[in-house]
Design a protein around this motif. Structure first.
Motif, PDB file in Angstrom:
ATOM      1  N   SER A 158       0.859  -1.189   0.000  1.00  0.00           N
ATOM      2  CA  SER A 158       0.000   0.000   0.000  1.00  0.00           C
ATOM      3  C   SER A 158       0.891   1.234   0.000  1.00  0.00           C
ATOM      4  CB  SER A 158      -0.937  -0.021   1.207  1.00  0.00           C
ATOM      5  OG  SER A 158      -0.201   0.097   2.412  1.00  0.00           O
ATOM      6  N   TRP A 159       0.444   2.279   0.671  1.00  0.00           N
ATOM      7  CA  TRP A 159       1.217   3.522   0.677  1.00  0.00           C
ATOM      8  C   TRP A 159       2.366   3.487   1.678  1.00  0.00           C
ATOM      9  CZ3 TRP A 159       1.261   7.136   4.865  1.00  0.00           C
ATOM     10  CH2 TRP A 159       0.460   6.769   5.952  1.00  0.00           C
ATOM     11  N   GLU A 170      18.297  -1.631  -4.210  1.00  0.00           N
ATOM     12  CA  GLU A 170      18.246  -1.306  -5.630  1.00  0.00           C
ATOM     13  C   GLU A 170      16.889  -1.666  -6.232  1.00  0.00           C
ATOM     14  OE1 GLU A 170      20.506  -2.701  -9.762  1.00  0.00           O
ATOM     15  OE2 GLU A 170      21.502  -2.920  -7.809  1.00  0.00           O
ATOM     16  N   LYS A 171      16.254  -2.739  -5.724  1.00  0.00           N
ATOM     17  CA  LYS A 171      14.978  -3.183  -6.270  1.00  0.00           C
ATOM     18  C   LYS A 171      14.042  -3.539  -5.116  1.00  0.00           C
ATOM     19  CE  LYS A 171      13.081  -6.671  -9.513  1.00  0.00           C
ATOM     20  NZ  LYS A 171      12.796  -5.824 -10.692  1.00  0.00           N
ATOM     21  N   ILE A 172      13.008  -2.721  -4.918  1.00  0.00           N
ATOM     22  CA  ILE A 172      11.935  -3.024  -3.974  1.00  0.00           C
ATOM     23  C   ILE A 172      10.624  -2.829  -4.734  1.00  0.00           C
ATOM     24  CG2 ILE A 172      10.798  -2.500  -1.798  1.00  0.00           C
ATOM     25  CD1 ILE A 172      13.386  -1.428  -0.714  1.00  0.00           C
ATOM     26  N   VAL A 173       9.969  -3.930  -5.012  1.00  0.00           N
ATOM     27  CA  VAL A 173       8.754  -3.906  -5.816  1.00  0.00           C
ATOM     28  C   VAL A 173       7.541  -4.004  -4.896  1.00  0.00           C
ATOM     29  CG1 VAL A 173       7.461  -4.997  -7.692  1.00  0.00           C
ATOM     30  CG2 VAL A 173       9.971  -5.065  -7.693  1.00  0.00           C
ATOM     31  N   GLY A 174       6.586  -3.136  -5.115  1.00  0.00           N
ATOM     32  CA  GLY A 174       5.320  -3.230  -4.401  1.00  0.00           C
ATOM     33  C   GLY A 174       4.248  -3.814  -5.305  1.00  0.00           C
ATOM     34  N   MET A 175       3.490  -4.744  -4.788  1.00  0.00           N
ATOM     35  CA  MET A 175       2.357  -5.307  -5.527  1.00  0.00           C
ATOM     36  C   MET A 175       1.111  -5.077  -4.701  1.00  0.00           C
ATOM     37  SD  MET A 175       1.675  -9.209  -6.840  1.00  0.00           S
ATOM     38  CE  MET A 175       2.482  -8.952  -8.414  1.00  0.00           C
ATOM     39  N   GLY A 176       0.122  -4.407  -5.275  1.00  0.00           N
ATOM     40  CA  GLY A 176      -1.080  -4.095  -4.509  1.00  0.00           C
ATOM     41  C   GLY A 176      -2.275  -3.864  -5.408  1.00  0.00           C
ATOM     42  N   PRO A 186       7.133   5.534  -0.384  1.00  0.00           N
ATOM     43  CA  PRO A 186       8.473   6.052  -0.679  1.00  0.00           C
ATOM     44  C   PRO A 186       9.551   4.984  -0.767  1.00  0.00           C
ATOM     45  CG  PRO A 186       7.935   6.420   1.630  1.00  0.00           C
ATOM     46  CD  PRO A 186       6.689   5.875   0.991  1.00  0.00           C
ATOM     47  N   VAL A 187       9.307   3.795  -0.253  1.00  0.00           N
ATOM     48  CA  VAL A 187      10.346   2.766  -0.236  1.00  0.00           C
ATOM     49  C   VAL A 187      10.414   2.007  -1.553  1.00  0.00           C
ATOM     50  CG1 VAL A 187       8.991   0.803   0.639  1.00  0.00           C
ATOM     51  CG2 VAL A 187      11.395   1.008   1.257  1.00  0.00           C
ATOM     52  N   LEU A 188       9.338   2.050  -2.358  1.00  0.00           N
ATOM     53  CA  LEU A 188       9.272   1.250  -3.570  1.00  0.00           C
ATOM     54  C   LEU A 188      10.092   1.867  -4.693  1.00  0.00           C
ATOM     55  CD1 LEU A 188       5.434   0.417  -3.663  1.00  0.00           C
ATOM     56  CD2 LEU A 188       7.281  -0.872  -2.550  1.00  0.00           C
ATOM     57  N   THR A 189      10.774   1.017  -5.451  1.00  0.00           N
ATOM     58  CA  THR A 189      11.442   1.457  -6.673  1.00  0.00           C
ATOM     59  C   THR A 189      10.562   1.224  -7.895  1.00  0.00           C
ATOM     60  OG1 THR A 189      12.528  -0.693  -6.979  1.00  0.00           O
ATOM     61  CG2 THR A 189      13.707   0.975  -5.687  1.00  0.00           C
ATOM     62  N   GLU A 190       9.564   0.354  -7.779  1.00  0.00           N
ATOM     63  CA  GLU A 190       8.599   0.087  -8.842  1.00  0.00           C
ATOM     64  C   GLU A 190       7.394  -0.601  -8.223  1.00  0.00           C
ATOM     65  OE1 GLU A 190       9.969  -3.514 -11.331  1.00  0.00           O
ATOM     66  OE2 GLU A 190      11.850  -2.696 -10.490  1.00  0.00           O
ATOM     67  N   TYR A 191       6.318  -0.690  -8.987  1.00  0.00           N
ATOM     68  CA  TYR A 191       5.122  -1.315  -8.443  1.00  0.00           C
ATOM     69  C   TYR A 191       4.324  -2.007  -9.530  1.00  0.00           C
ATOM     70  CZ  TYR A 191       2.557   2.783 -10.149  1.00  0.00           C
ATOM     71  OH  TYR A 191       2.013   3.765 -10.937  1.00  0.00           O
TER      72      TYR A 191
END
Length: 309
Positions: A158-159, A170-176, A186-191
């Motif tokens: 989420s947010w 280097e890579k933190i992907v969010g899926m939501g 702010p922590v995500l590099t992509e989603y």
């Protein structure tokens, strides 16, 4: 000695989860930013013969009788010890086949999840103390910030992800489910925006991630084995999957087997997901709740690593 896991309809925690705070008591299911303890919202399902079978099995085990191949816990509850800490998921004698039924994954509200999550909710679904406890746990188990080559997936994100302040990879992907929320994290590099209950296939290559996290959302998965198999596929060998949960949820969207059972049962349920997905190490249940005995939200973790081939 193998530990016998509990039957899905005769699980460990027989007590009803309590609403922990005045804020939770006031929450209504349609107050979308304020999840409530599920059993405060509606009665639990009735499991016929639950108490007798459970106590009889414990008595026979304690007296040295040979336990049957049933799905019942093999240890007496210990006073003063968290029910979740008593869930030992190592050396479990699981049934050969996945023991849950299709109706266990039904929900009170079977309408589109995309519609339910269409409006962003810039709120937190556990209280500040529980968030602090989870963040502290992450600081102990996540790879150090800015570790070369590390990739993390925050599933059902989420947010906010509750990672340590300033945490970066280097890579933190969010899926939501809500793009506006994911954009604000702010922590995500992509989603990726995806409804796992419609499409449990994860859009990543094999052996991509070092860690997968999921905060207070494992209880909404209607195809958990499909999702956990995908988690196994995209984790690197020895990669860690951390499923954290409390006793709150949007009860109309949580699966039936979750809303009708308690905290320790939930640890067994998530442990079963890891086991039946295959190629995970024996999962571990951990109680990371802040201020035990005080009026704060509890916080639990069930986690496992992908086996090294």
């Amino acid at each position: 000695m193998a530990t016998l896991a509990p039957r899905p309809h005769a699980l460990l925690a027989l007590r009803r989860p309590r609403l922990r705070t005045p804020r939770a008591r006031a929450a209504a299911p349609r107050a979308r930013g304020a999840p409530v303890a599920p059993q405060a919202a509606r009665p639990r399902r009735v499991f016929l013969g639950l108490g007798a079978a459970f106590v009889d099995q414990l008595a026979r085990m304690a007296s040295g009788g040979a336990p049957s191949r049933s799905f019942v816990a093999s240890a007496r509850p210990r006073q003063g010890v968290s029910p979740v800490e008593q869930v030992i998921l190592k050396n479990v004698e699981w049934p050969d086949e996945f023991p849950f039924k299709a109706e266990d994954f039904s929900r009170f509200d079977e309408s589109s999840d995309a519609l339910f999550y269409s409006a962003p909710r810039y709120v937190t679904h556990i209280d500040d103390q529980a968030i602090e406890a989870l963040t502290k746990y992450y600081s102990e188990v996540l790879p150090p910030s800015n570790t070369p080559g590390v990739a993390i997936l925050d599933m059902c994100s989420s947010w906010v992800s509750h990672y340590p302040p300033g945490y970066k990879q280097e890579k933190i992907v969010g899926m939501g489910m809500n793009e506006d929320e994911l954009k604000r994290n702010p922590v995500l590099t992509e989603y990726v925006v995806q409804d796992l209950n419609v499409n449990p296939k994860l859009p990543f290559e094999d052996n991509t991630f070092d860690v997968i996290t999921n905060v207070v959302s494992v209880d909404y998965l209607t195809k958990p084995i499909d999702v956990f198999k995908e988690m196994r596929r995209i984790l690197k060998p020895s990669g860690l999957a951390i499923m954290s949960f409390s006793n709150r949820c949007f009860w109309t969207k949580a699966i039936s087997i979750w809303t009708s059972t308690g905290d320790a049962d939930h640890a067994w349920i998530v442990g079963a997901y890891f086991h039946y997905a295959g190629d995970f190490e024996s999962p571990e249940a951990i109680d990371i709740s802040p201020n035990p005995g005080r009026r704060t939200d509890p916080m639990y973790v069930v986690q496992s690593r992908k086996r090294i081939a």
